[in-house]
Structure formats: structure tokens, C-alpha cells
Design an enzyme around this catalytic site. Structure first.
Site, PDB file in Angstrom:
ATOM      1  N   SER A 265       0.820  -1.200   0.000  1.00  0.00           N
ATOM      2  CA  SER A 265       0.000   0.000   0.000  1.00  0.00           C
ATOM      3  C   SER A 265       0.852   1.248   0.000  1.00  0.00           C
ATOM      4  O   SER A 265       2.003   1.236   0.436  1.00  0.00           O
ATOM      5  CB  SER A 265      -0.882   0.013   1.248  1.00  0.00           C
ATOM      6  N   LYS A 266       0.242   2.299  -0.504  1.00  0.00           N
ATOM      7  CA  LYS A 266       0.903   3.597  -0.577  1.00  0.00           C
ATOM      8  C   LYS A 266       1.399   4.070   0.771  1.00  0.00           C
ATOM      9  O   LYS A 266       2.387   4.779   0.863  1.00  0.00           O
ATOM     10  CB  LYS A 266      -0.112   4.633  -1.075  1.00  0.00           C
ATOM     11  N   ARG A 267       0.648   3.715   1.805  1.00  0.00           N
ATOM     12  CA  ARG A 267       1.017   4.238   3.115  1.00  0.00           C
ATOM     13  C   ARG A 267       2.376   3.716   3.569  1.00  0.00           C
ATOM     14  O   ARG A 267       3.115   4.397   4.266  1.00  0.00           O
ATOM     15  CB  ARG A 267      -0.065   3.925   4.143  1.00  0.00           C
TER      16      ARG A 267
END
Ligand code: GLU
Length: 494
Positions: A265-267
Site C-alpha cells: 500500500s501507498k502508506r
């Protein structure tokens, strides 16, 4: 062998997408087959401007150029091949015709339910204890569709232009089996599959219909795609059967995971290929790295060129389990790749980057000698201008940097050391200005005056480079030459 990559242009190319494309490309190349790029933009609301260009350019950066479909020719995106168009939004008539065939053969049916009616069905099902209600075998007989209305009534509604969709009619009491090349036999009971919409009320196809029709018409024999598409596969298999076509071999590649095993994920990670391009990763490194995310060569070999991957890759060594994206390993691999370049090649690749910041580097005949000094320590080419900055510009005198707690260099000591360096180095003749000689003389002086070697070398290196990290003092002094070394020492006011 014909394989394809079929991204939806809903954003920048995802690193997982690049891996899927790579595997499909490797299979095609191995078999001297054809790799096709098809754009799946049936969901026009999610289509993002510029995404198609980014996908094809990022693939090109990585060395993956499609043979057929949407291709890049002389920097322009064009369509190539006799099975086009390869952009789904240009094929809507084809899908409508195919949806009609399924109506005619009884594998699909018209449905007239309004959104409110469908919501009501969901509410009722939930109230009755069904947590995830779907339009399926269990409830289609109480809905507003051709199955409940009968032929005549349905025809009337269609002729009157009443809004409708076309749904896939999932057969009762059937097991749908996918012989996945990676996951083996995967079975789905038909009552778990919904009567998916194939054609929407605006006449646009959904992903399921367009995907299967195109894989057939484009004669794809092996479909590689992410594991997240596995739940859609029973619908696709039923569509292949309904059309009476031979299905392709499906291979669902494992998910990419964050370090904590959650879905990439981007996070927690950079997810677009563009991020990695912008940060200065080499395409060879990204290819090498993602090839090994989920595939193993059956040996401990960790370095693969593109050509080696074409030879070594096989689907039976792709794992089912998700693959953790290990950023540290990526950086390590990048360092290793750089070290494996010859010095000449390394110098050639960084020279233009350094010259952008320091134009003098472009004409520097001794550039290679400077490049050698950083070849062992660099991880990204973009670090090169700073690492070589002191050759092409005068570093600032930074007393904080010249002093060092670790090396026990205080400001008082600098006041003693700098004149000593000026005197000692100044007395060395140009012809003796080499690393061995500098070392011999400076170590002797340090010993004589009771200084630790570091107390002499640290300030010299810091004055000459202005950097906290660099090659050692002798290397730098020799590379800069006596004149520049003496000038920089003289600039320190003590
Ligand atoms: N359009 C789908 C995607 O965006 C492709 C799925 C498939 O390859 O069948 O990933």
C-alpha cells in the site's frame, strides 16, 4: 504463444502491474511468441487522463515493449496488429453483439430492476441474515427480469425502450473448476457466484464481458494477472463455455505485500513505477528485483539480466503465497548492480548527470579517475553530483564538519593541524604527489607529534571535500592535485 498485459488506465502503472507484465512478457519471449498490450478502459469514469501514456512509457523504461496492441513507436502511442482495436472503448459494438449472442443462446438474460429494487432486495436479504447479498441463483426468481417476466413481457419492455442490463445466467448446482498454472485446481460452487452484469443500461460492457471476448478474439493462450482477479475467474470460465470457446491457461500471480504482510500500500511503500524511476532506480535493478518477487530460480542466484530471465523463468516456480516487498533488499541490489558495471560504463552513465550540475564535468578528460572513487559507495546515480562536488566547485569551510568528536578533533587542535598540514604537504614535490608518499610523510609527522592518524586525516579530508562522507584524504588529495590542495588549506582561517 500469445500473452497479454491488460491494465485499466486508472492511474500510474503499479509496481505489481509491472511484475505481471514482466512475467507475461518473459513467457512470450521464451516461446518466441507475441506479447500484447491491451487497454481495458470500459469503466470510463475511472479512466484518468495520461494514465495510458504513463503505463506504456513506464513499461518502455523497464525494457518491456509490446509486440502488438498499444505500442510506442518513435515516442508516439499507436496501435499495431490485425486484431485491433486494442483499446476497449473503441470496441463497444463488438461487445454488444456478443452480449446478444448470449441472450440468444440462453446464457444471459435481460434484467429491468431499478436501483431501488436492487437496494430493497439487499436490505431484505440482510435482514434475513445474509451478510453479503448478491443478485444470484438464490434470489433472481423474485426479481424483475426475463426469467420471471417471460418472453412476451420481456420483448414488450425491450421494444418500449425500458432501461435494462444484461446479466450472466449462472447455472445451478455446478462446480466451476479453474486449472490455474500457479495455484493448481481451484473450484468454485456456482451458488457462490453472482449473475454479473455483462452489459450496462447505457450499453457499455463490463470488465468481465470485454475481458473474455477480447482474450478470445485476440487469441490469447495464457492469461497472467494478479491474484485479486481470482474471484472473477468462475464468471470468465462460464463465459468461455457459454460462447463455446476454448479457455486460455490462467495463471494468477501472488499479491505483493508490505513488510507487515498487509497488501502493498501507498502508506507503507512507493507503489507506482514512476516513484522508482524518479528516485533513480535502474530499470535493470527493478526488473531483477520484481522478477524475484514471487518467483524463484531454483538456485541461490540473485542477479539476473533480462536475457537471463527470459531463459530461466517458468510459471511452475512462481509461488502461491504473497511476496514481501523488501525495500532494503532493493537498495542492496541496486548497489550490487552498480558495482557490477565496468568503471567505464559507470563513468559514462554518471558523467551527464554530474555535468548537469557542474558543466565542467562534461569536458573533464580525467572524469573516469574521479568516477572510480565513488563507484564502490554510490547507491543512486543522482548522488554523484554531490559526491563529486568538490572537484568542480570550491567547498565552503565548515568548522563544524572539520572538527569531529569521534576523531577527537577539537577547534584548538585544528589550529595546530592546519599549519602543520600546510608545512608538510607544501614541502612535497609535485612528482612525489601520490598516495603512498603522502601517506608515508603524514603518518610520520603524526607519530612524531603524537597525533592519532585520524586527527590529521579527518580535518584534511573535511577541508578538501566539505562533505561528511567521501573517499579518504589521500585519494582526494591526489585526485585534486597539489595546487588545489594547498589553496584549500590556505583558505582556512586559524
Ligand atoms: N483490467 C484488469 C486490470 O486492470 C485486467 C485483469 C486481467 O488481466 O484479466 O488489472
Amino acid at each position: 504463444m500469445r500473452t497479454r498485459f491488460a491494465p485499466s488506465p486508472t492511474g500510474l502503472l503499479h509496481i505489481g502491474g509491472l511484475r505481471t507484465a514482466l512475467y507475461a512478457y518473459l513467457l512470450a519471449k521464451q516461446a518466441k511468441g507475441t506479447f500484447i498490450l491491451r487497454i481495458e478502459d470500459t469503466d470510463q469514469e475511472r479512466t484518468i487522463e495520461g494514465a495510458l501514456e504513463n503505463i506504456i512509457e513506464a513499461l518502455h523504461w523497464a525494457g518491456i515493449d509490446p509486440d502488438e496492441g498499444v505500442v510506442l513507436e518513435d515516442g508516439t502511442v499507436i496501435q499495431k496488429g490485425d486484431k485491433g482495436p486494442y483499446i476497449q472503448s473503441e470496441r463497444f459494438d463488438i461487445y454488444r453483439e456478443h452480449a446478444q449472442t448470449l441472450i440468444d443462446s440462453g446464457h444471459a438474460y435481460y434484467a429491468f430492476d431499478t436501483p431501488e429494487e436492487i437496494d430493497r432486495m439487499r436490505e431484505e436479504e440482510k435482514a434475513a441474515g445474509n451478510p453479503a447479498p448478491k443478485y444470484d441463483l438464490s434470489n433472481r426468481m423474485r426479481m424483475n427480469n426475463a426469467l420471471t417476466l417471460g418472453e412476451e413481457e420481456t420483448k414488450k419492455k425491450i421494444d418500449a425502450g425500458e432501461p435494462h442490463v444484461i446479466r450472466l445466467k449462472i447455472p445451478e448446482n455446478t462446480t466451476i473448476t479453474c486449472n490455474d498454472a500457479i495455484r493448481g485446481k481451484v473450484e468454485f460452487a456456482s451458488h457462490t457466484v453472482d449473475d454479473a452484469i455483462l452489459l450496462k443500461s447505457d450499453g457499455f460492457p463490463t470488465y468481465h464481458l470485454a475481458n473474455v471476448v477480447d482474450d478470445h478474439l485476440m487469441e490469447i493462450d495464457t492469461v497472467l494477472r494478479g491474484e485479486e482477479w481470482l474471484p472473477s475467474t468462475p464468471k470468465h470460465l462460464l463465459l468461455w463455455q457459454a460462447f463455446g470457446w476454448k479457455e486460455p491457461l490462467y495463471a494468477h500471480v501472488p499479491l505483493l505485500l508490505n513488510a507487515d504482510k498487509s497488501k502493498l500500500s501507498k502508506r507503507q511503500n512507493d507503489v507506482s513505477v514512476q516513484d522508482y524511476i524518479d528516485q533513480g532506480y535502474l530499470p535493470e535493478v527493478i526488473i531483477n528485483f520484481i522478477a524475484l518477487l514471487g518467483w524463484n530460480p531454483g538456485s541461490t542466484e540473485e542477479f539476473f539480466t533480462f536475457d537471463e530471465l527470459v531463459k530461466a523463468f517458468s510459471l511452475d516456480r512462481v509461488q502461491k503465497a504473497g511476496a514481501v516487498f523488501d525495500r532494503e533488499k532493493l537498495d542492496w541490489l541496486q548497489g550490487q548492480w552498480i558495482r557490477m558495471l565496468s568503471v567505464e560504463e559507470f563513468a559514462n552513465r554518471i558523467q551527464p548527470i554530474v555535468a548537469k550540475e557542474y558543466p565542467a564535468a562534461a569536458e573533464d578528460n580525467d572524469f573516469i579517475e574521479k568516477a572510480v572513487l565513488i563507484h564502490e559507495r554510490i547507491t543512486f546515480f543522482r548522488e554523484a553530483p554531490e559526491m563529486l562536488s568538490y572537484y568542480y566547485s570550491e567547498p565552503k569551510i565548515n568548522m563544524e564538519l572539520i572538527c569531529s568528536k569521534k576523531q577527537k578533533v577539537t577547534e584548538e587542535l585544528v589550529k595546530e593541524i592546519v599549519p602543520l598540514l600546510i608545512e608538510t604537504l607544501g614541502s612535497i614535490e609535485e612528482k612525489d604527489w601520490n598516495q603512498d608518499h603522502l601517506k608515508e610523510i603524514l603518518f610520520a609527522v603524526a607519530a612524531e607529534k603524537n597525533y592519532k592518524n585520524g586527527q590529521v586525516l579527518w580535518p584534511l579530508r573535511a577541508i578538501l571535500t566539505g562533505l561528511p562522507y567521501s573517499p579518504g584524504a589521500f585519494e582526494v588529495a591526489v585526485a585534486l592535485g597539489k595546487e588545489t590542495t594547498m589553496k584549500r588549506l590556505a583558505k582556512v582561517n586559524v
